[in-house]
Structures are given as C-alpha cells and as structure tokens.
Design a protein around this motif. Structure first.
Motif, short mmCIF file in Angstrom:
data_model
loop_
_atom_site.label_atom_id
_atom_site.label_comp_id
_atom_site.label_asym_id
_atom_site.label_seq_id
_atom_site.Cartn_x
_atom_site.Cartn_y
_atom_site.Cartn_z
N ASP A 1 0.72 -1.28 0.13
CA ASP A 1 -0.55 -0.29 -0.02
C ASP A 1 0.84 1.24 -0.30
OD1 ASP A 1 -1.81 -1.63 -0.09
OD2 ASP A 1 -2.59 -0.84 2.29
N GLU A 2 1.58 1.56 0.98
CA GLU A 2 3.47 2.36 0.25
C GLU A 2 3.84 2.49 -0.13
OE1 GLU A 2 4.94 2.16 4.38
OE2 GLU A 2 3.14 2.68 6.33
N GLY A 3 4.03 1.38 -1.46
CA GLY A 3 4.19 1.56 -2.70
C GLY A 3 6.48 0.99 -2.67
N TYR A 4 6.07 0.36 -1.38
CA TYR A 4 7.81 -0.54 -1.39
C TYR A 4 7.95 -1.10 -2.14
CZ TYR A 4 9.33 2.93 2.40
OH TYR A 4 9.04 4.35 3.11
N LEU A 5 6.38 -2.25 -1.78
CA LEU A 5 6.67 -3.61 -2.86
C LEU A 5 5.59 -3.75 -3.69
CD1 LEU A 5 7.09 -5.94 0.16
CD2 LEU A 5 9.03 -5.58 -0.51
N GLU A 6 5.66 -4.58 -4.35
CA GLU A 6 4.90 -4.70 -5.49
C GLU A 6 4.48 -6.84 -5.57
OE1 GLU A 6 4.54 -4.66 -10.91
OE2 GLU A 6 5.87 -3.85 -9.13
N LYS A 7 3.33 -7.20 -5.67
CA LYS A 7 3.37 -8.23 -5.64
C LYS A 7 2.82 -8.38 -7.35
CE LYS A 7 1.08 -9.56 -1.46
NZ LYS A 7 1.97 -10.40 -1.26
N LYS A 8 3.38 -9.70 -7.65
CA LYS A 8 3.28 -9.87 -9.17
C LYS A 8 2.32 -11.49 -9.28
CE LYS A 8 6.98 -7.52 -11.09
NZ LYS A 8 8.16 -7.15 -11.61
N GLN A 9 1.25 -11.14 -9.63
CA GLN A 9 -0.01 -12.61 -9.91
C GLN A 9 0.86 -14.03 -9.78
OE1 GLN A 9 -2.78 -12.13 -8.28
NE2 GLN A 9 -3.05 -15.05 -7.77
N GLY A 10 1.51 -14.95 -9.24
CA GLY A 10 1.99 -16.58 -9.53
C GLY A 10 3.13 -16.05 -9.37
N ILE A 11 3.92 -15.06 -9.22
CA ILE A 11 5.38 -14.87 -9.60
C ILE A 11 6.24 -14.67 -7.81
CG2 ILE A 11 7.41 -13.72 -10.29
CD1 ILE A 11 5.90 -12.99 -13.29
N GLY A 12 5.62 -13.31 -6.89
CA GLY A 12 6.06 -13.07 -6.24
C GLY A 12 5.72 -12.24 -6.17
N THR A 13 6.34 -11.22 -4.45
CA THR A 13 6.70 -9.92 -4.26
C THR A 13 7.94 -9.45 -4.65
OG1 THR A 13 5.18 -10.37 -1.85
CG2 THR A 13 5.97 -8.22 -2.30
N PHE A 14 7.92 -8.47 -5.18
CA PHE A 14 9.20 -7.91 -5.15
C PHE A 14 9.64 -5.77 -4.58
CE2 PHE A 14 8.05 -11.23 -9.00
CZ PHE A 14 9.61 -10.50 -9.52
N VAL A 15 10.38 -5.78 -4.94
CA VAL A 15 10.72 -4.29 -4.97
C VAL A 15 10.31 -3.21 -5.35
CG1 VAL A 15 12.60 -2.97 -2.99
CG2 VAL A 15 12.93 -4.98 -3.26
N SER A 16 9.98 -2.64 -5.38
CA SER A 16 8.77 -1.87 -6.30
C SER A 16 10.28 -0.22 -6.41
CB SER A 16 7.84 -0.34 -6.06
OG SER A 16 6.97 -1.58 -5.72
N LYS A 17 10.50 0.27 -7.49
CA LYS A 17 11.04 1.30 -7.59
C LYS A 17 10.43 2.93 -7.10
CE LYS A 17 12.33 0.38 -12.41
NZ LYS A 17 12.43 0.62 -13.96
N PRO A 18 11.21 3.29 -6.74
CA PRO A 18 11.20 4.34 -5.72
C PRO A 18 10.13 5.30 -6.26
CG PRO A 18 12.86 4.92 -5.65
CD PRO A 18 12.44 3.69 -6.28
N ARG A 19 9.12 5.43 -5.48
CA ARG A 19 8.19 6.80 -5.82
C ARG A 19 8.43 8.17 -4.85
NH1 ARG A 19 2.08 5.52 -5.78
NH2 ARG A 19 1.91 3.48 -7.05
#
Length: 248
Positions: free
Chosen positions: A59-77
């Motif tokens: 929700d805070e934009g630090y992580l991004e969930k990719k369906q069927g793949i996993g959770t990844f570190v987002s690019k900074p906003r």
C-alpha cells in the motif's frame, strides 16, 4: 530481531525491518523478496503477521505483488507535496534519485487565451513553450510543459534546458521559485496515458497518469503556467495545509 515485549505490534516491527532493508539497498529494486514462509522463519512470527506487514508495504509503494510470481521491491516513488513549491529536481533528490531531462520542444507561440490571461501578458508579447521529458535514474517518469512570457524569459531558448530551469531562472533573474516569496496554484486530475505518452514512458496506453496544472507566482507576479503528466506508478501526492511548513 523483533522485540516481543514492545508495545509496537509485531507486524509493524516486521514492516519497519523490511522497509529498512529496502531503504538501505540490502534489498534492491526489482528484486524478489523472500516468500511468506521464509519471512515467517526469518522473523519467527505467524503468517498473518507477515501478510499484514507485506500488505502495508504494498500500500505504501515499497513492494509490488506480481500474480503467480511473488513479491518484489518497487522502484521508489517521487513524492510531490501539492501546496509546496518543490521542483522536479528537488523531489527526485529527496527520493534518492538522479534527475535529468530531454528537451522535446522549445518554441515561441502566440498561446491560448488561457495562458495569456494567467500570465498577464501585454498585447505584443508572445509565449515561450518548453516541453521536456523528465527522468529519474534514467527512467522516463514525467512529461512537462511550461509556458512563459517571451519578453521576460525568452533567454531560456538559448539556455541548456537539460538541467533545472528553476536554477537557471534563479541565476539569471534572481527569482527563487521555491522560496518564501513564491506561491502556486495547482489542479490535479488523472487520465490514461494515451499513445504518445505511452511511447515516451515505455508503458501501456491505459496506464494512469497524474495531470498537474500549475500557475507559479513570484512576488505576486505570474512566472509560468505548467502542465505536467506524471506516471501514476512512480508518483504520489501529499496534501499539506497552506499554513503548514515542510522541509524539502
């Protein structure tokens, strides 16, 4: 490790620990974070605790969930404060990103009545129109348009506009567009990128973009009218009361 006796909930402690790993580049952008089971073992907590922490970070934009793949570190906003006078360059530096620009257009035009009226132009004055693609760490994230009086700011046509225009205006005119004597008026909306912006941003035409229409004043005199298109996945906006000061 976590403090089991703390009044801070365990999910909040896990969240802050992961956030710290991201901010200190221990977990780099686009990298896959450990699975829920791995995080449960790492922090010795339940799955519910881990999920709560990850949900907040998404929700805070630090992580991004990719369906069927996993959770990844987002690019900074890039955080922009709506009622505060911060340039794109300042906002990028604040986010730990390297700003740059590519000039797409710099021209002299008659301009629309909207621009002329807001800039309070004399009848024989024209408008300098500057269009730039802005980059954060080499990623194109913003398409900006600036409209200024040709009589006052025509010198910009011969300047190196790949650097901060705010800094050029300050050097040439002694006008600080982020200072105490400046103010701005903003209108924020959202629309789809469309084909041209999608090409500039390297994204899909359906990608949402923020549209910020701005009128910047210095000493109660209008300096420029702006219209910026900012990639929705890379920006967030904070609303601050006009009487509240913020360090940038």
């Amino acid at each position: 490790m976590l403090n089991q006796n703390s009044t801070i909930p365990l999910y909040e402690q896990v969240k802050e620990s992961i956030k710290q790993k991201i901010e200190q580049k221990e977990w780099t952008e686009n990298s896959r974070v450990p699975s829920e089971i791995e995080l449960m073992k790492m922090y010795e907590v339940s799955r519910v605790t881990v999920r709560n922490a990850l949900t907040i970070l998404v929700d805070e934009g630090y992580l991004e969930k990719k369906q069927g793949i996993g959770t990844f570190v987002s690019k900074p906003r890039i955080k922009k404060i709506i009622f505060h006078r911060a340039s794109f360059t300042q906002s990028c530096v604040k986010a730990g990103l390297k700003p740059s620009a590519q000039v797409l257009k710099k021209e002299v035009i008659e301009g629309k009545n909207y621009h002329r009226k807001n800039l309070q132009l004399e009848a024989d004055d024209k408008i300098v129109h500057i269009e730039r693609l802005r980059f954060a760490d080499n990623d194109s994230v913003s398409l900006e348009h600036m409209y200024l009086s040709y009589k006052k700011y025509g010198f910009l046509l011969w300047e190196d506009l790949n650097k901060s225009i705010y800094s050029i205006i300050k050097e040439r005119m002694n006008v600080d567009l982020t200072g105490e004597n400046s103010r701005n008026r903003n209108i924020l909306s959202v629309e789809k990128a469309g084909s041209r912006m999608a090409k500039n941003f390297g994204t899909a035409p359906s990608e949402p973009v923020f549209v910020m229409e701005t009128l910047i004043y210095a000493e109660d005199e209008p300096v420029y009218v702006g219209k910026d298109y900012c990639l929705g996945s890379r920006f967030c906006y904070e609303v601050i009361p006009t009487n509240h000061r913020v360090d940038i």
